[in-house]
Scaffold this active site. Structure first.
Site, PDB file in Angstrom:
ATOM      1  N   ASP A 129       2.631  -4.938  -4.447  1.00 20.64           N
ATOM      2  CA  ASP A 129       3.705  -4.305  -5.230  1.00 20.64           C
ATOM      3  C   ASP A 129       3.099  -3.577  -6.425  1.00 20.64           C
ATOM      4  O   ASP A 129       2.359  -4.177  -7.210  1.00 20.64           O
ATOM      5  CB  ASP A 129       4.699  -5.366  -5.707  1.00 20.64           C
ATOM      6  CG  ASP A 129       5.434  -5.984  -4.530  1.00 20.64           C
ATOM      7  OD1 ASP A 129       6.057  -5.239  -3.761  1.00 20.64           O
ATOM      8  OD2 ASP A 129       5.348  -7.216  -4.348  1.00 20.64           O
ATOM      9  N   LYS A 197       3.379  -0.565   6.945  1.00 21.05           N
ATOM     10  CA  LYS A 197       4.753  -0.080   6.775  1.00 21.05           C
ATOM     11  C   LYS A 197       4.918   0.608   5.412  1.00 21.05           C
ATOM     12  O   LYS A 197       5.460   1.697   5.305  1.00 21.05           O
ATOM     13  CB  LYS A 197       5.696  -1.279   6.886  1.00 21.05           C
ATOM     14  CG  LYS A 197       7.148  -0.934   6.827  1.00 21.05           C
ATOM     15  CD  LYS A 197       7.998  -2.118   7.264  1.00 21.05           C
ATOM     16  CE  LYS A 197       9.457  -1.736   7.260  1.00 21.05           C
ATOM     17  NZ  LYS A 197      10.153  -2.240   6.064  1.00 21.05           N
TER      18      LYS A 197
HETATM   19  C1  LIG Z   1       4.723  -3.535  -1.151  1.00 29.02           C
HETATM   20  S1  LIG Z   1       4.777  -4.865  -0.010  1.00 29.02           S
HETATM   21  C2  LIG Z   1       3.477  -4.463   1.142  1.00 29.02           C
HETATM   22  C3  LIG Z   1       3.620  -5.213   2.438  1.00 29.02           C
HETATM   23  C4  LIG Z   1       2.540  -4.889   3.494  1.00 29.02           C
HETATM   24  N1  LIG Z   1       1.213  -5.299   3.053  1.00 29.02           N
HETATM   25  C5  LIG Z   1       2.549  -3.427   3.846  1.00 29.02           C
HETATM   26  O1  LIG Z   1       1.633  -2.702   3.418  1.00 29.02           O
HETATM   27  O2  LIG Z   1       3.489  -2.998   4.545  1.00 29.02           O
HETATM   28  C6  LIG Z   1       4.060  -6.185  -0.939  1.00 29.02           C
HETATM   29  C7  LIG Z   1       4.374  -7.556  -0.354  1.00 29.02           C
HETATM   30  O3  LIG Z   1       3.671  -8.552  -1.077  1.00 29.02           O
HETATM   31  C8  LIG Z   1       4.494  -9.697  -1.203  1.00 29.02           C
HETATM   32  N2  LIG Z   1       3.978 -10.454  -2.372  1.00 29.02           N
HETATM   33  C9  LIG Z   1       3.902 -10.023  -3.635  1.00 29.02           C
HETATM   34  N3  LIG Z   1       3.341 -10.952  -4.421  1.00 29.02           N
HETATM   35  C10 LIG Z   1       3.037 -12.000  -3.611  1.00 29.02           C
HETATM   36  C11 LIG Z   1       2.441 -13.273  -3.833  1.00 29.02           C
HETATM   37  N4  LIG Z   1       2.031 -13.640  -5.047  1.00 29.02           N
HETATM   38  N5  LIG Z   1       2.321 -14.098  -2.783  1.00 29.02           N
HETATM   39  C12 LIG Z   1       2.729 -13.740  -1.536  1.00 29.02           C
HETATM   40  N6  LIG Z   1       3.300 -12.541  -1.260  1.00 29.02           N
HETATM   41  C13 LIG Z   1       3.449 -11.695  -2.287  1.00 29.02           C
HETATM   42  C14 LIG Z   1       5.888  -9.132  -1.381  1.00 29.02           C
HETATM   43  O4  LIG Z   1       6.887 -10.055  -1.030  1.00 29.02           O
HETATM   44  C15 LIG Z   1       5.851  -7.926  -0.442  1.00 29.02           C
HETATM   45  O5  LIG Z   1       6.310  -8.263   0.845  1.00 29.02           O
END
Ligand SMILES: C[S@@+](CC[C@H](N)C(=O)[O-])C[C@H]1O[C@@H](n2cnc3c(N)ncnc32)[C@H](O)[C@@H]1O
Length: 218
Positions: A129, A197
């Site tokens: 994020d 994605k």
């Molecule tokens: C912007 S999305 C990217 C998802 C995937 N990697 C992609 O590129 O399609 C970031 C993901 O990281 C997860 N996330 C953020 N901080 C996290 C944490 N501390 N532990 C586990 N998941 C986390 C969020 O829930 C989100 O689904």
């Protein structure tokens, strides 16, 4: 590490009936519950193999694709978002993947509590994020304490592969990862991963994607 600021905000989000079913019926098969004890990968996967951790696997398309393409490696995906975990569980089942498990928990706590030092052949951090507003930058995952933690969990030579489509976050990643004494940039850093994605979304908006690869000094 004492930590109050998290890199995510848990929103309920819509869990489809299929994802809900997967969370209930497939998690016991392909999931790993969070536990504040070191994970024994040999017992979990029934073999000794390189172990790669993915942080924030989202809906899991790329995660499943990579695991499918690399049966010689074991993967643990970490995600806090239930629809994403449900979706990945369905993919693991459909592809009959024996080398991929998923943990629904905060990745920083998983790294701290479940991953022994030096245990990882790699860490994937694809499109974390970006928290674009300046007042939210403190929520960005890649900060010096995270870099130190991730580096400690990598085996010597193990690689942290991060990617982002936010130029200022890429600059932050580069500066933070370069500042971590245990890490150094991989000399032959090339992008070797399928499109994710979130990446597709960024590319559609005209964003430039940067991959950063750092390995633990040997
Ligand atoms: C912007 S999305 C990217 C998802 C995937 N990697 C992609 O590129 O399609 C970031 C993901 O990281 C997860 N996330 C953020 N901080 C996290 C944490 N501390 N532990 C586990 N998941 C986390 C969020 O829930 C989100 O689904």
């Amino acid at each position: 590490m004492i930590r109050t600021i998290r890199s995510y905000v848990l929103r309920q989000g819509r869990v489809t009936p299929a994802q809900q079913r997967a969370l209930e019926t497939l998690f016991p098969k392909h999931g790993l519950p969070f536990a504040p004890n070191p994970l024994d990968a040999k017992t979990v996967f029934g073999r000794t193999a390189p172990l790669v951790l993915e942080i924030g696997s989202g809906m899991g398309e790329t995660t499943a694709e990579i695991a499918h393409a690399h049966p010689e490696t074991d993967f643990v995906a970490i995600e806090v978002h239930s629809p994403g975990v449900g979706s990945l569980l369905r993919k693991i089942e459909a592809l009959e993947l024996k080398n991929l498990r998923v943990i629904r928990h905060d990745a920083v706590e998983v790294l701290e509590r479940m991953i022994p030092d030096g245990a990882l052949a790699g860490i994937h951090l694809f499109f974390p994020d970006p928290w674009p507003k300046k007042r939210h930058h403190k929520r960005r995952l890649v900060q010096p304490a995270f870099a130190a933690l991730a580096a400690r969990k990598l085996a010597p030579g193990g690689c942290l592969h991060a990617a982002t489509d936010w130029p200022d976050y890429a600059a932050q990643m580069e500066s933070v990862l370069s500042g971590e004494p245990l890490l150094e940039p991989c000399p032959s850093a090339s992008r070797t991963r399928p499109l994710t994605k979130f990446e597709r979304r960024g590319v559609k908006l005209g964003h430039t994607v940067r991959d950063l690869l750092f390995h633990r000094r040997t």
